[in-house]
Write a protein that holds these residues in place. Structure first.
Motif, PDB file in Angstrom:
ATOM      1  N   ALA A 127       4.810  30.394  -2.001  1.00 22.88           N
ATOM      2  CA  ALA A 127       6.254  30.173  -2.164  1.00 22.88           C
ATOM      3  C   ALA A 127       7.126  31.145  -1.374  1.00 22.88           C
ATOM      4  O   ALA A 127       8.348  30.998  -1.324  1.00 22.88           O
ATOM      5  CB  ALA A 127       6.678  30.178  -3.633  1.00 22.88           C
ATOM      6  N   GLN A 128       6.506  32.147  -0.744  1.00 27.22           N
ATOM      7  CA  GLN A 128       7.292  33.125   0.014  1.00 27.22           C
ATOM      8  C   GLN A 128       7.831  32.532   1.311  1.00 27.22           C
ATOM      9  O   GLN A 128       7.145  31.756   1.975  1.00 27.22           O
ATOM     10  CB  GLN A 128       6.412  34.327   0.377  1.00 27.22           C
ATOM     11  CG  GLN A 128       5.762  35.028  -0.799  1.00 27.22           C
ATOM     12  CD  GLN A 128       4.478  35.731  -0.339  1.00 27.22           C
ATOM     13  OE1 GLN A 128       3.617  35.136   0.281  1.00 27.22           O
ATOM     14  NE2 GLN A 128       4.377  37.005  -0.679  1.00 27.22           N
ATOM     15  N   ALA A 129       9.047  32.942   1.689  1.00 25.54           N
ATOM     16  CA  ALA A 129       9.600  32.491   2.964  1.00 25.54           C
ATOM     17  C   ALA A 129       9.241  33.483   4.055  1.00 25.54           C
ATOM     18  O   ALA A 129       9.172  34.689   3.826  1.00 25.54           O
ATOM     19  CB  ALA A 129      11.107  32.359   2.861  1.00 25.54           C
ATOM     20  N   ASN A 151       6.149  27.115   5.951  1.00 25.58           N
ATOM     21  CA  ASN A 151       7.257  28.019   5.626  1.00 25.58           C
ATOM     22  C   ASN A 151       8.337  27.243   4.869  1.00 25.58           C
ATOM     23  O   ASN A 151       8.865  26.284   5.413  1.00 25.58           O
ATOM     24  CB  ASN A 151       7.856  28.622   6.901  1.00 25.58           C
ATOM     25  CG  ASN A 151       8.985  29.588   6.576  1.00 25.58           C
ATOM     26  OD1 ASN A 151       8.923  30.301   5.574  1.00 25.58           O
ATOM     27  ND2 ASN A 151      10.023  29.602   7.395  1.00 25.58           N
ATOM     28  N   PRO A 152       8.668  27.644   3.637  1.00 30.78           N
ATOM     29  CA  PRO A 152       8.003  28.632   2.812  1.00 30.78           C
ATOM     30  C   PRO A 152       6.492  28.368   2.698  1.00 30.78           C
ATOM     31  O   PRO A 152       6.055  27.234   2.776  1.00 30.78           O
ATOM     32  CB  PRO A 152       8.682  28.483   1.453  1.00 30.78           C
ATOM     33  CG  PRO A 152      10.048  27.980   1.774  1.00 30.78           C
ATOM     34  CD  PRO A 152       9.850  27.095   2.953  1.00 30.78           C
ATOM     35  N   LYS A 153       5.781  29.471   2.506  1.00 28.47           N
ATOM     36  CA  LYS A 153       4.333  29.393   2.510  1.00 28.47           C
ATOM     37  C   LYS A 153       3.796  28.663   1.284  1.00 28.47           C
ATOM     38  O   LYS A 153       4.234  28.891   0.166  1.00 28.47           O
ATOM     39  CB  LYS A 153       3.742  30.798   2.581  1.00 28.47           C
ATOM     40  CG  LYS A 153       3.879  31.430   3.946  1.00 28.47           C
ATOM     41  CD  LYS A 153       3.257  32.811   3.981  1.00 28.47           C
ATOM     42  CE  LYS A 153       4.201  33.844   3.377  1.00 28.47           C
ATOM     43  NZ  LYS A 153       3.606  35.194   3.335  1.00 28.47           N
ATOM     44  N   SER A 154       2.842  27.807   1.536  1.00 25.77           N
ATOM     45  CA  SER A 154       2.119  27.124   0.482  1.00 25.77           C
ATOM     46  C   SER A 154       0.812  27.876   0.294  1.00 25.77           C
ATOM     47  O   SER A 154       0.156  28.195   1.290  1.00 25.77           O
ATOM     48  CB  SER A 154       1.871  25.689   0.913  1.00 25.77           C
ATOM     49  OG  SER A 154       1.117  24.997  -0.030  1.00 25.77           O
ATOM     50  N   PRO A 155       0.395  28.185  -0.889  1.00 28.47           N
ATOM     51  CA  PRO A 155       1.021  27.948  -2.185  1.00 28.47           C
ATOM     52  C   PRO A 155       1.745  29.181  -2.742  1.00 28.47           C
ATOM     53  O   PRO A 155       2.023  29.226  -3.930  1.00 28.47           O
ATOM     54  CB  PRO A 155      -0.196  27.641  -3.066  1.00 28.47           C
ATOM     55  CG  PRO A 155      -1.255  28.569  -2.534  1.00 28.47           C
ATOM     56  CD  PRO A 155      -0.968  28.746  -1.059  1.00 28.47           C
TER      57      PRO A 155
END
Lengths: 353, 353
Positions: A158-160, A152-156
């Motif tokens: 980019a969302q939080a 978090n933010p999520k890879s890949p």
């Protein structure tokens, strides 16, 4: 394959990092490095440490660095662990808190090193599918598991994740460790560090590679209940007494002290990100809402694979994952404004708009 | 003990490195560091690397460093592996070449990290007793085993093994990997590097911490058949893509280039070692024949434990192992001539001679 390889080595599929090409100079938007140099104070501190004392081992406990990080996050020193990049910290954490025969849970679309660790240490795991918009399917993380890791933010993508969702996962899994990989948290997500005193099963992992512009120094850290930190120390001290060299320790300490430089750099990257995200949407891209130092984007008229190759030919390197569900997306690191203008220009050329 | 610890963590007994005290300034003869600083060219190279490029990841393959080491030892690049200290290299090697259920053999008196690795990775092992003069009992290493690790010169006794004995062990165990830990080889032992092209089961491990005066930089390496090196790479790339930071890579390369400084430093340490060994024998010590940068010594009139404490009180730190068979010995690092004179003076005071 060699007859001398252990069963472990025979069975693993190593992680492949983003390319670091040597053939020519690229605009490098493929490994989420910072386009800005580290703080001048970090460089100064490293130069000061580069002297005769290199003949001596570093402090195996890295006390001063831990103290610095603890102060920064209002924690105690025994709630902080440091390592040779967050990748090493993650590897130690997998050994310290997960057990064979009990499935480790992580999202199906995530940092692709997680399944590699699991296989290296002979752990079972289950990749829990994100929904079609790449959101976490919260209730699935309540299923019987042996521990959880999420980024978090999520890879890949980019969302939080909303703080309440991360907290729900931690709260619903009090009998095992929940790791939250916050490599990109400084770029706009909400950190769970503030929950450390509430949840003894929470381990937060961060790095100096991204927001502190120090990918080349290899420093990562974990924060959590002191019992979890002690578990990590036990693994580390059974693996390598001195994981951080004297120069990395000196530079890392200074990186936490120059807050003004840190904030200034973050602001620049975030401003560029918002501008480029808008520009790409105007060019017809689907760009996921980013709280990281990169964008995850897809275009209806051109495949990500072709776009990746066309950009590469024009001297712009981005990251393409040839994996189910995300093989039509590109992950694009936020560079300087000038670099991003070159990207946009190249994209326009390729799209012929 | 925490309920969150994995079975692995619960069962391990971490390695304890020699103390790095912060309370006052000691004459530090306890961790086999070099009393001499690294080459000025190493320092220069590190300072040159300490700049804006730290924002970028290092070369994950460390090609230039591998090339440098390969050239130095007349090997090919694919016969060299590098890591974050030889401790990390050893840890990866245990994972890469040893299997559960097949006993790893090492001498009963040896580097005390070997059993720690074995326990961390759930490997069975057997500590093969040295004879009463701390010599290897060669024929025992022909017994059924799953791999072997020996140190040469031997840790912590400092004695060198004859090349033919090491070769016999390698030759009699062609179906598994034999690791030779040559951390101290430059101080007078005969290296098995020259046997690498003959024996595909031989892995040689060395370090820059001792003879190249760089304990604070954390660089170790392994040399062997390219299949063994590939095995190590597979483990490393499943654990941490970037184990050496940019500064360590830059410094390590230069350390292999300044041969004059290297030879000069070795010569000084060896000269001091021979002088101090003689002086200690004259004081009634039993001093084992050393080919390392330390002495292993025992005295009939005073227990090692008491001598250790008395020296500590006088500001001289040496290493005492509270372990069977060697608990009446001290391991004493070779310092500068001045430091060793202080040691001798303190010893005389304690022995009242």
């Amino acid at each position: 394959m060699s007859k001398y390889w252990s069963e472990t080595v025979k069975n693993i599929e190593p992680y492949v990092p983003g390319e670091q090409p040597k053939d020519k100079k690229y605009i490098k938007l493929n490994t989420n490095e910072s386009p800005y140099p580290p703080s001048p104070k970090v460089i100064e501190a490293i130069k000061a440490a580069a002297g005769d004392s290199l003949r001596l081992y570093p402090d195996p406990n890295c006390d001063e660095l831990k103290e610095t990080i603890a102060n920064y996050y209002s924690l105690r020193k025994d709630q902080v662990f440091v390592g040779n990049g967050s990748d090493e910290v993650l590897a130690f954490a997998f050994m310290a808190f997960f057990n064979k025969g009990r499935k480790v849970f992580f999202p199906d679309i995530t940092y692709s090193f997680y399944p590699v660790y699991a296989e290296l240490f002979g752990l079972d795991y289950e990749a829990i599918p994100l929904d079609e918009d790449f959101n976490i399917t919260l209730d699935r993380f309540n299923d019987e598991n042996g521990g959880i890791i999420i980024s978090n933010p999520k890879s890949p993508t980019a969302q939080a994740l909303p703080l309440k969702d991360v907290e729900a996962i931690i709260k619903n899994n009090m009998d095992k460790v929940v790791m939250v990989d916050e490599a990109y948290i400084d770029f706009g997500g909400e950190s769970v560090v503030k929950l450390i005193d509430t949840y003894p099963n929470l381990l937060v992992i961060q790095t100096l590679s991204k927001s502190r512009c120090l990918a080349g120094l290899r420093v990562g850290f974990a924060m959590g209940h002191k019992d979890l930190i002690e578990g990590l120390e036990r693994v580390k001290n059974s693996f390598n007494s001195y994981t951080l060299d004297r120069l990395a320790i000196a530079g890392a300490i200074e990186a936490f002290k120059d807050e003004a430089y840190f904030q200034e750099t973050l602001k620049k990257i975030i401003t560029t990100r918002e501008r480029v995200s808008k520009a790409m949407k105007e060019l017809g891209f689907r760009v996921l809402d980013s709280k990281a130092n990169f964008l995850f984007a897809s275009h209806g008229d051109i495949s990500a694979k072709v776009l990746f190759q066309e950009l590469r030919e024009r001297g712009v390197l981005v990251r393409y994952f040839n994996k189910p569900r995300i093989d039509n997306f590109l992950r694009i690191t936020i560079g300087t404004d000038e670099e991003m203008d070159s990207l946009i220009k190249a994209v326009k050329e390729i799209l012929k708009v």
